[in-house]
Design an enzyme around this catalytic site. Structure first.
Site, mmCIF file in Angstrom:
data_model
loop_
_atom_site.group_PDB
_atom_site.id
_atom_site.type_symbol
_atom_site.label_atom_id
_atom_site.label_comp_id
_atom_site.label_asym_id
_atom_site.label_seq_id
_atom_site.Cartn_x
_atom_site.Cartn_y
_atom_site.Cartn_z
ATOM 1 N N HIS A 219 0.724 -1.418 0.067
ATOM 2 C CA HIS A 219 0.021 -0.022 -0.109
ATOM 3 C C HIS A 219 0.737 1.395 -0.109
ATOM 4 O O HIS A 219 0.359 2.204 -0.281
ATOM 5 C CB HIS A 219 -0.983 0.129 1.200
ATOM 6 C CG HIS A 219 -2.120 -0.820 0.747
ATOM 7 N ND1 HIS A 219 -3.169 -0.861 1.705
ATOM 8 C CD2 HIS A 219 -2.479 -1.808 0.113
ATOM 9 C CE1 HIS A 219 -4.160 -1.755 1.227
ATOM 10 N NE2 HIS A 219 -3.737 -2.367 0.303
ATOM 11 N N SER A 223 -1.002 -0.649 -5.950
ATOM 12 C CA SER A 223 -1.260 -1.871 -6.760
ATOM 13 C C SER A 223 -0.363 -1.410 -7.856
ATOM 14 O O SER A 223 -0.620 -0.395 -8.549
ATOM 15 C CB SER A 223 -2.540 -2.117 -6.842
ATOM 16 O OG SER A 223 -2.862 -2.921 -5.709
ATOM 17 N N LYS A 247 -15.460 -6.765 -8.080
ATOM 18 C CA LYS A 247 -14.573 -7.711 -8.970
ATOM 19 C C LYS A 247 -13.964 -9.030 -7.998
ATOM 20 O O LYS A 247 -14.096 -10.206 -8.536
ATOM 21 C CB LYS A 247 -13.429 -7.141 -9.430
ATOM 22 C CG LYS A 247 -12.818 -7.785 -10.751
ATOM 23 C CD LYS A 247 -12.047 -6.712 -11.631
ATOM 24 C CE LYS A 247 -11.670 -7.746 -12.463
ATOM 25 N NZ LYS A 247 -11.361 -6.713 -13.981
ATOM 26 N N ASP A 248 -13.368 -8.778 -6.961
ATOM 27 C CA ASP A 248 -12.925 -9.968 -6.210
ATOM 28 C C ASP A 248 -14.023 -10.853 -5.775
ATOM 29 O O ASP A 248 -13.738 -11.989 -5.687
ATOM 30 C CB ASP A 248 -12.251 -9.462 -4.733
ATOM 31 C CG ASP A 248 -10.881 -8.799 -5.307
ATOM 32 O OD1 ASP A 248 -10.339 -9.134 -6.350
ATOM 33 O OD2 ASP A 248 -10.494 -7.816 -4.421
ATOM 34 N N GLU A 291 3.282 -33.996 -2.599
ATOM 35 C CA GLU A 291 2.116 -33.555 -3.236
ATOM 36 C C GLU A 291 2.373 -32.582 -4.502
ATOM 37 O O GLU A 291 3.475 -32.417 -4.651
ATOM 38 C CB GLU A 291 1.454 -32.623 -2.254
ATOM 39 C CG GLU A 291 1.011 -33.347 -0.933
ATOM 40 C CD GLU A 291 -0.454 -34.075 -1.119
ATOM 41 O OE1 GLU A 291 -0.414 -34.850 -1.470
ATOM 42 O OE2 GLU A 291 -1.344 -33.471 -0.672
#
Lengths: 428, 194
Positions: A219, A223, A247-248, A291
């Site tokens: 921040h 971004s 949007k998220d 894995e």
């Protein structure tokens, strides 16, 4: 910490005003993920994956805390307690499958998140610290995932612990001492299982703490965005809320759909049947594989087959850890001032090859070792290191980037010039 | 220089407020001494936090194993457990001893003779950990009818390491021979491992 045009938190309610004076927690949220955080207006869906990773961590912590209420970290009963969770505990099967597949979902979204950073140059100045903290989170996740996989105390759990703690025995002179210290014994046993459980419970909260630093560091410059061009003015940004919360939320819905498909229709797709056999220190499964999310690194480990000054085993371990530690130096290995691969034609191609290379490594990591597979793994391992240490610095110096847009807004308007609102307005 | 916080009240002697400018000052010394004391204390507390990770007394108590060899026929092997790890005990046949001694040391990745890997006069007793030196799998060959690999010793199914009749690495990714633990013959037919 933010752009000068960021909206200010102004509580209207007397209660909120009172709270703001005593403990400005709502103000913190408002400035971090609310309307007070201006974000570039052109973010695409790849920018969802940070939030998705946070959601996945939340799912892991909630399901994990509940599972810990039913699990017993004792080598004598651990396997049985997992079976009791699956059969007897109300909705236990759901919680355990959610936790096991949640780990895969977490790693999946984090890999895409890392890939986003590589493609759009999010690791470059001024966001190096964001990237470095991200690599730290990735390392913590790997440790947490490994220790979690040991807890069911099945055959793969046991032999995975044997092989992975065996890495430390490759260290010259003190290796065996370190391994015995880490395990609290000469082979994985009760002491190791107990400490793995303790740390598996602790590390997610450490991860959450580093995520706070990761977001804090993000921040400060704000971004990145698909053009990689810095924000020039207010017209380049929109407030995080409601634009990117919405949007998220769309991305989160898709994430949940994929998660549900995995969880309800194929919960053992990514697991190993051998782990439904209780750990047996006297019998090794025919084929030990980690894995899926560790397979590329496992392939690098297995690629060293001949001694060269040091033991092949030590080389393998060094290379495997090196392949991740290398990422810490990425911001300084790539000296190109252009961030986004959209404007770096050569880098874009090589990044595509790297993606293929990692997929090949993943295949090799899971395949039975035949001479052909080993050779493929060796070539792919060499390419992985060459990408970061040779190709990337050369490309950064020699490539001619495409012309950058003057601003985010210009890029957005240019992209939508052909299908602007005028057409539909004319149709009316 | 008299700052506000060390001003001498009017009418009083300034002498007791003066400190001699020797180096290090008395206050610095007290400061360093106090922090050092706390530091030593912190280290003293960290030591048990580190040491608790080491094997506990009950784990160490299992670190020796007694074995009775009287029932093992030549050509037979048993799997025992030593420090929670598999232990292979093999009674070598004369043919296996001969084949192990035929190999020249220059052919070996981890050169050792059979004599170095057994006790004097007890060359037929090959006692090794059943832990592949590559990544710790249990090799096959100790059980009845298991695959003993191309060199007639042990064969690791994980990554194809093959060991010969003296349990020496001959082929595959493992770097070392199977480990020979410390052991002593307490009588003709019993050994104490560890």
């Amino acid at each position: 910490m933010s752009f000068p045009w960021a909206k200010h938190y102004q509580p209207k309610q007397p209660l909120m005003r009172w709270l703001d004076e005593k403990l400005p927690l709502p103000r913190l949220v408002y400035n971090a993920v609310g309307a007070g955080y201006p974000v570039p207006r052109n973010l695409n869906y790849f920018w969802n994956f940070g939030v998705l990773a946070g959601a996945a961590l939340g799912i892991q912590i909630i399901t994990g805390i509940v599972l810990a209420m039913h699990y017993a970290a004792n080598a004598g009963v651990a396997f049985g307690s997992i079976e009791s969770i699956m059969r007897d505990v109300n909705a236990g099967w759901f919680l355990r499958y959610a936790h096991a597949n949640g780990a895969s979902m977490f790693l999946l979204v984090v890999y895409i998140h890392i890939g986003r950073g590589l493609y759009y140059g999010s690791y470059k100045a001024p966001r190096e610290m964001v990237w470095l903290l991200g690599v730290v989170i990735f390392l913590l996740m790997m440790a947490t995932a490994f220790m979690g996989y040991v807890l069911p105390w099945g055959q793969m759990s046991f032999w995975g612990a044997q092989v992975i703690t065996g890495f430390f025995s490759a260290i010259p002179l003190v290796g065996d001492t370190i391994r015995v210290w880490l395990l609290g014994g000469f082979a994985p046993d009760n002491a190791a299982l107990n400490r793995f459980f303790s740390l598996h419970y602790l590390l997610p909260f450490v991860i959450a703490g580093v995520i706070v630093l990761h977001i804090w560091a993000l921040h400060i410059p704000g971004s990145n965005n698909p053009t990689g061009v810095e924000v020039k003015g207010e017209q380049d940004t929109v407030p995080f809320h409601p634009y990117y919360t919405a949007k998220d939320a769309v991305g989160l819905g898709v994430f949940m759909l994929v998660f549900a498909l995995l969880l309800f229709f194929s919960p053992n797709l990514l697991g190993h049947p051998d782990n439904y056999i209780e750990a047996n220190p006297l019998s090794t499964p025919a084929h030990i594989v980690p894995e899926w999310y560790f397979l590329p690194f496992y392939a690098i480990l297995k690629s060293f087959t001949a001694n060269f000054i040091l033991d092949a085993k030590l080389w393998g371990v060094l290379a495997m850890f090196g392949s991740i530690l290398l990422l810490f130096f990425l911001p300084w290995l790539d000296s190109s001032p252009v961030r986004s691969a959209n404007f770096r034609p050569l880098y874009r191609k090589f990044l595509g090859v790297l993606l293929l290379d990692v997929l090949v490594l993943g295949y090799v990591g899971g395949a039975e070792p035949s001479p052909g597979v080993i050779l493929l793994g060796q070539i792919a391992s060499i390419y992985y290191f060459a990408h970061f240490l040779i190709i990337l610095p050369i490309v950064a110096r020699s490539e001619r980037p495409r012309p950058l847009p003057n601003s985010i807004t210009e890029a957005v308007l240019e992209k939508h010039a052909g299908l602007g609102p005028t057409k539909s307005a004319m149709a009316n | 220089m008299a700052a506000v916080d060390n001003m001498v009240p009017p009418g009083e002697d300034a002498a007791p407020f003066h400190e001699h400018p020797h180096d290090p000052r008395r206050r610095d010394f007290i400061n360093i001494a106090a922090v050092s004391f706390a530091g030593v204390g912190a280290i003293a507390i960290v030591l048990p936090l580190i040491n608790q990770m080491s094997p506990s007394a009950d784990v160490l108590a299992q670190s020796t194993t007694e074995l009775d060899l009287s029932k093992i026929q030549p050509g037979q092997a048993i799997k025992a457990s030593f420090r929670k790890q598999p232990l292979f005990v093999r009674n070598l046949t004369p043919a296996e001893i001969a084949s192990a001694n035929k190999v020249s040391l220059s052919e070996l990745r981890d050169p050792q003779t059979l004599a170095e890997r057994t006790k004097p006069g007890k060359q037929n007793w090959l006692i090794t950990l059943g832990v592949c030196t590559h990544l710790g799998c249990v090799p096959l060959g100790a059980g009845e009818g298991e695959n003993r690999g191309p060199f007639g010793g042990y064969f690791c199914p994980c990554h194809g390491s093959a060991y010969d009749t003296a349990a020496r690495i001959r082929q595959g990714p493992a770097p070392k021979n199977l480990t020979v633990p410390e052991y002593t013959f307490t009588s003709d037919t019993t050994v104490t491992v560890g």
